[in-house]
Design an enzyme around this catalytic site. Structure first.
Site, PDB file in Angstrom:
ATOM      1  N   GLY A  32       0.462  -2.346   4.297  1.00 16.43           N
ATOM      2  CA  GLY A  32       1.014  -1.002   4.352  1.00 16.43           C
ATOM      3  C   GLY A  32       2.149  -0.917   5.342  1.00 16.43           C
ATOM      4  O   GLY A  32       3.312  -1.206   5.027  1.00 16.43           O
ATOM      5  N   SER A  33       1.819  -0.543   6.563  1.00 16.92           N
ATOM      6  CA  SER A  33       2.876  -0.239   7.535  1.00 16.92           C
ATOM      7  C   SER A  33       3.802  -1.425   7.830  1.00 16.92           C
ATOM      8  O   SER A  33       5.007  -1.226   7.987  1.00 16.92           O
ATOM      9  CB  SER A  33       2.279   0.318   8.825  1.00 16.92           C
ATOM     10  OG  SER A  33       1.039  -0.222   9.094  1.00 16.92           O
ATOM     11  N   MET A  69     -11.901   5.126  -1.825  1.00 13.20           N
ATOM     12  CA  MET A  69     -12.636   5.408  -0.581  1.00 13.20           C
ATOM     13  C   MET A  69     -13.237   6.806  -0.734  1.00 13.20           C
ATOM     14  O   MET A  69     -12.764   7.777  -0.132  1.00 13.20           O
ATOM     15  CB  MET A  69     -11.682   5.326   0.613  1.00 13.20           C
ATOM     16  CG  MET A  69     -11.323   3.890   0.952  1.00 13.20           C
ATOM     17  SD  MET A  69      -9.917   3.782   2.053  1.00 13.20           S
ATOM     18  CE  MET A  69      -8.602   3.911   0.877  1.00 13.20           C
ATOM     19  N   GLY A  90      -1.909   1.547   9.674  1.00 13.17           N
ATOM     20  CA  GLY A  90      -1.369   1.315  11.009  1.00 13.17           C
ATOM     21  C   GLY A  90      -2.376   0.923  12.079  1.00 13.17           C
ATOM     22  O   GLY A  90      -2.057   0.973  13.261  1.00 13.17           O
ATOM     23  N   MET A 132      -8.661   8.768  -1.197  1.00 12.10           N
ATOM     24  CA  MET A 132      -9.596   9.208  -0.145  1.00 12.10           C
ATOM     25  C   MET A 132     -10.023  10.648  -0.426  1.00 12.10           C
ATOM     26  O   MET A 132      -9.190  11.484  -0.772  1.00 12.10           O
ATOM     27  CB  MET A 132      -8.898   9.175   1.218  1.00 12.10           C
ATOM     28  CG  MET A 132      -8.289   7.832   1.568  1.00 12.10           C
ATOM     29  SD  MET A 132      -7.492   7.924   3.172  1.00 12.10           S
ATOM     30  CE  MET A 132      -6.678   6.321   3.226  1.00 12.10           C
ATOM     31  N   HIS A 183      -0.968  -1.020  -4.390  1.00 14.29           N
ATOM     32  CA  HIS A 183      -2.294  -0.628  -3.898  1.00 14.29           C
ATOM     33  C   HIS A 183      -2.308   0.880  -3.681  1.00 14.29           C
ATOM     34  O   HIS A 183      -1.466   1.425  -2.961  1.00 14.29           O
ATOM     35  CB  HIS A 183      -2.574  -1.383  -2.598  1.00 14.29           C
ATOM     36  CG  HIS A 183      -3.933  -1.168  -2.030  1.00 14.29           C
ATOM     37  ND1 HIS A 183      -5.054  -1.824  -2.492  1.00 14.29           N
ATOM     38  CD2 HIS A 183      -4.359  -0.385  -1.015  1.00 14.29           C
ATOM     39  CE1 HIS A 183      -6.104  -1.458  -1.785  1.00 14.29           C
ATOM     40  NE2 HIS A 183      -5.719  -0.565  -0.886  1.00 14.29           N
ATOM     41  N   HIS A 241      -7.985   1.729  -4.914  1.00 19.05           N
ATOM     42  CA  HIS A 241      -9.021   1.535  -3.897  1.00 19.05           C
ATOM     43  C   HIS A 241      -9.695   2.883  -3.659  1.00 19.05           C
ATOM     44  O   HIS A 241      -9.117   3.763  -3.036  1.00 19.05           O
ATOM     45  CB  HIS A 241      -8.339   0.988  -2.630  1.00 19.05           C
ATOM     46  CG  HIS A 241      -9.250   0.798  -1.466  1.00 19.05           C
ATOM     47  ND1 HIS A 241      -8.774   0.566  -0.182  1.00 19.05           N
ATOM     48  CD2 HIS A 241     -10.607   0.790  -1.365  1.00 19.05           C
ATOM     49  CE1 HIS A 241      -9.796   0.428   0.637  1.00 19.05           C
ATOM     50  NE2 HIS A 241     -10.913   0.560  -0.044  1.00 19.05           N
ATOM     51  N   MET A 300     -12.552  -5.177   4.111  1.00 21.84           N
ATOM     52  CA  MET A 300     -11.765  -4.269   4.959  1.00 21.84           C
ATOM     53  C   MET A 300     -11.662  -4.877   6.355  1.00 21.84           C
ATOM     54  O   MET A 300     -12.670  -5.213   6.980  1.00 21.84           O
ATOM     55  CB  MET A 300     -12.424  -2.890   5.049  1.00 21.84           C
ATOM     56  CG  MET A 300     -12.304  -2.035   3.795  1.00 21.84           C
ATOM     57  SD  MET A 300     -10.622  -1.780   3.193  1.00 21.84           S
ATOM     58  CE  MET A 300      -9.869  -0.913   4.568  1.00 21.84           C
ATOM     59  N   ASP A 343      -4.481   4.004  -2.491  1.00 23.41           N
ATOM     60  CA  ASP A 343      -5.652   4.409  -1.709  1.00 23.41           C
ATOM     61  C   ASP A 343      -6.072   5.831  -2.040  1.00 23.41           C
ATOM     62  O   ASP A 343      -5.332   6.779  -1.772  1.00 23.41           O
ATOM     63  CB  ASP A 343      -5.317   4.346  -0.209  1.00 23.41           C
ATOM     64  CG  ASP A 343      -5.217   2.931   0.297  1.00 23.41           C
ATOM     65  OD1 ASP A 343      -6.176   2.166   0.109  1.00 23.41           O
ATOM     66  OD2 ASP A 343      -4.171   2.580   0.887  1.00 23.41           O
ATOM     67  N   ASP A 371      -7.635  -5.964   3.503  1.00 23.72           N
ATOM     68  CA  ASP A 371      -6.879  -4.704   3.625  1.00 23.72           C
ATOM     69  C   ASP A 371      -7.050  -4.151   5.040  1.00 23.72           C
ATOM     70  O   ASP A 371      -8.173  -3.866   5.467  1.00 23.72           O
ATOM     71  CB  ASP A 371      -7.443  -3.719   2.584  1.00 23.72           C
ATOM     72  CG  ASP A 371      -6.721  -2.382   2.549  1.00 23.72           C
ATOM     73  OD1 ASP A 371      -5.689  -2.227   3.227  1.00 23.72           O
ATOM     74  OD2 ASP A 371      -7.212  -1.488   1.817  1.00 23.72           O
ATOM     75  N   GLY A 372      -5.913  -3.997   5.731  1.00 24.57           N
ATOM     76  CA  GLY A 372      -5.929  -3.362   7.047  1.00 24.57           C
ATOM     77  C   GLY A 372      -5.347  -4.249   8.131  1.00 24.57           C
ATOM     78  O   GLY A 372      -5.849  -5.332   8.394  1.00 24.57           O
ATOM     79  N   GLY A 373      -4.242  -3.796   8.711  1.00 27.68           N
ATOM     80  CA  GLY A 373      -3.649  -4.513   9.841  1.00 27.68           C
ATOM     81  C   GLY A 373      -2.999  -5.840   9.479  1.00 27.68           C
ATOM     82  O   GLY A 373      -2.864  -6.724  10.325  1.00 27.68           O
ATOM     83  N   SER A 405       0.840  -1.202   0.000  1.00 27.49           N
ATOM     84  CA  SER A 405       0.000   0.000   0.000  1.00 27.49           C
ATOM     85  C   SER A 405       0.875   1.252   0.000  1.00 27.49           C
ATOM     86  O   SER A 405       1.610   1.521   0.957  1.00 27.49           O
ATOM     87  CB  SER A 405      -0.912   0.000   1.224  1.00 27.49           C
ATOM     88  OG  SER A 405      -1.660   1.188   1.248  1.00 27.49           O
ATOM     89  N   GLY A 458      -9.503   4.473   6.030  1.00 31.20           N
ATOM     90  CA  GLY A 458      -9.119   5.881   6.232  1.00 31.20           C
ATOM     91  C   GLY A 458      -7.691   6.064   6.690  1.00 31.20           C
ATOM     92  O   GLY A 458      -7.073   7.063   6.360  1.00 31.20           O
ATOM     93  N   PHE A 459      -7.163   5.097   7.407  1.00 37.19           N
ATOM     94  CA  PHE A 459      -5.816   5.271   7.971  1.00 37.19           C
ATOM     95  C   PHE A 459      -5.061   3.943   7.972  1.00 37.19           C
ATOM     96  O   PHE A 459      -5.662   2.888   8.190  1.00 37.19           O
ATOM     97  CB  PHE A 459      -5.905   5.787   9.415  1.00 37.19           C
ATOM     98  CG  PHE A 459      -6.594   7.119   9.511  1.00 37.19           C
ATOM     99  CD1 PHE A 459      -5.896   8.307   9.343  1.00 37.19           C
ATOM    100  CD2 PHE A 459      -7.968   7.188   9.721  1.00 37.19           C
ATOM    101  CE1 PHE A 459      -6.541   9.538   9.396  1.00 37.19           C
ATOM    102  CE2 PHE A 459      -8.632   8.415   9.775  1.00 37.19           C
ATOM    103  CZ  PHE A 459      -7.912   9.593   9.609  1.00 37.19           C
TER     104      PHE A 459
HETATM  105  C1  DX5 Z   1      -6.744   2.011   4.929  1.00 35.65           C
HETATM  106  C2  DX5 Z   1      -6.212   1.678   3.576  1.00 35.65           C
HETATM  107  C3  DX5 Z   1      -5.151   0.661   3.585  1.00 35.65           C
HETATM  108  C4  DX5 Z   1      -3.928   0.998   4.383  1.00 35.65           C
HETATM  109  C5  DX5 Z   1      -3.463  -0.270   5.021  1.00 35.65           C
HETATM  110  O1  DX5 Z   1      -7.937   2.663   4.827  1.00 35.65           O
HETATM  111  O2  DX5 Z   1      -7.241   1.206   2.736  1.00 35.65           O
HETATM  112  O3  DX5 Z   1      -4.795   0.244   2.274  1.00 35.65           O
HETATM  113  O4  DX5 Z   1      -2.891   1.568   3.641  1.00 35.65           O
HETATM  114  O5  DX5 Z   1      -2.469   0.022   5.918  1.00 35.65           O
HETATM  115  P1  DX5 Z   1      -1.972  -1.009   7.030  1.00 35.65           P
HETATM  116  O6  DX5 Z   1      -1.471  -2.235   6.341  1.00 35.65           O
HETATM  117  O7  DX5 Z   1      -0.929  -0.236   7.747  1.00 35.65           O
HETATM  118  O8  DX5 Z   1      -3.177  -1.331   7.888  1.00 35.65           O
HETATM  119 ZN    ZN Z   2      -6.716   0.292   0.780  1.00 36.83          ZN
END
Ligand code: DX5
Ligand code: ZN
Length: 212
Positions: free
Chosen positions: A197-198, A66, A145, A35, A31, A64, A137, A33, A175-177, A6, A142-143
């Site tokens: 992502g992180s 959002m 981490g 927003m 990926h 993606h 999701m 994102d 997607d997420g965590g 991401s 939205g964020f």
């Molecule tokens: C969050 C995004 C994700 C985000 C995932 O809304 O859609 O793609 O970058 O980040 P991590 O892997 O850090 O949860």
């Molecule tokens: Zn995403």
């Protein structure tokens, strides 16, 4: 298992180098994102950054959306994305999502549909024949981490059962965590594509080999 790094978590001060490293490690999805500050309480990038990346790096660009007005944003990305994923929560009715998925496919690209943590699989059941990708999701969008929500795995299992039962073509993405531990759980539940992502970009590039 496909890994989709991401971009949101990348270090923009050395983006070129990081993209080179991803490709060197056979991580060919990116990926992206998008927003709008309305659908989610955050704002990210516009299409111009993706245009520049595309000129230089041969990723599979996974957009993606959002955003609360997916119809407008699809037009911004139709010539530069390889897959565009919209949110069912941004559509007034599943039929609207079906029309948008068909529109995305009409541009010769893959069409994805996403559900937020509080949205059930039943909500998108009628849309599944029109999906090339279904994104579950596992955090509130939205964020980056945030911590992985375990109950997203039940939805993955449900989507996998429906896919087998009806012989649907969609790829199941989460997607997420996602980190080493949650990626294993996702894999066992039937996920075919993990957005990371992180966990991937912290201590870059040492984590790249782990997810290859
Ligand atoms: C969050 C995004 C994700 C985000 C995932 O809304 O859609 O793609 O970058 O980040 P991590 O892997 O850090 O949860
Ligand atoms: Zn995403």
């Amino acid at each position: 298992m496909i890994i989709a790094p991401s971009l949101l978590a990348a270090n923009f001060l050395c983006l070129e180098k990081q993209c080179e490293e991803l490709l060197k490690h056979q991580l060919t999805w990116l990926h992206y994102d998008v927003m709008d500050g309305y659908f989610v309480p955050n704002h990210s990038f516009g299409a111009d950054i993706l245009k520049q990346l595309k000129q230089k790096f041969p990723f599979f660009y996974d957009v993606h959306l959002m955003v609360s007005q997916p119809k407008i944003f699809i037009e911004f990305y139709k010539t530069i994305a390889d897959v565009i994923t919209i949110h069912i929560e941004a559509c007034s009715h599943p039929q609207e999502a079906i029309e948008l998925l068909k529109k995305i496919r009409s541009y010769g690209i893959k069409a994805g549909l996403s559900i937020k943590p509080k949205t059930s699989v039943e909500m998108i059941e009628s849309c599944l024949p029109f999906c090339d990708l279904v994104l579950v999701m596992s955090v509130e969008p939205g964020f980056g981490g945030q911590s992985f929500m375990m109950d997203s795995l039940d939805k993955v299992k449900q989507l996998k059962e429906l896919k087998i039962k009806h012989d649907f073509d969609y790829m199941i993405q989460i997607d997420g965590g996602i980190n080493q531990e949650t990626a294993k759980l996702a894999d066992a539940a039937g996920v075919e594509n993990c957005v990371i992502g992180s966990a991937l970009f912290k201590d870059f590039p040492s984590q790249l080999g782990v997810y290859r």
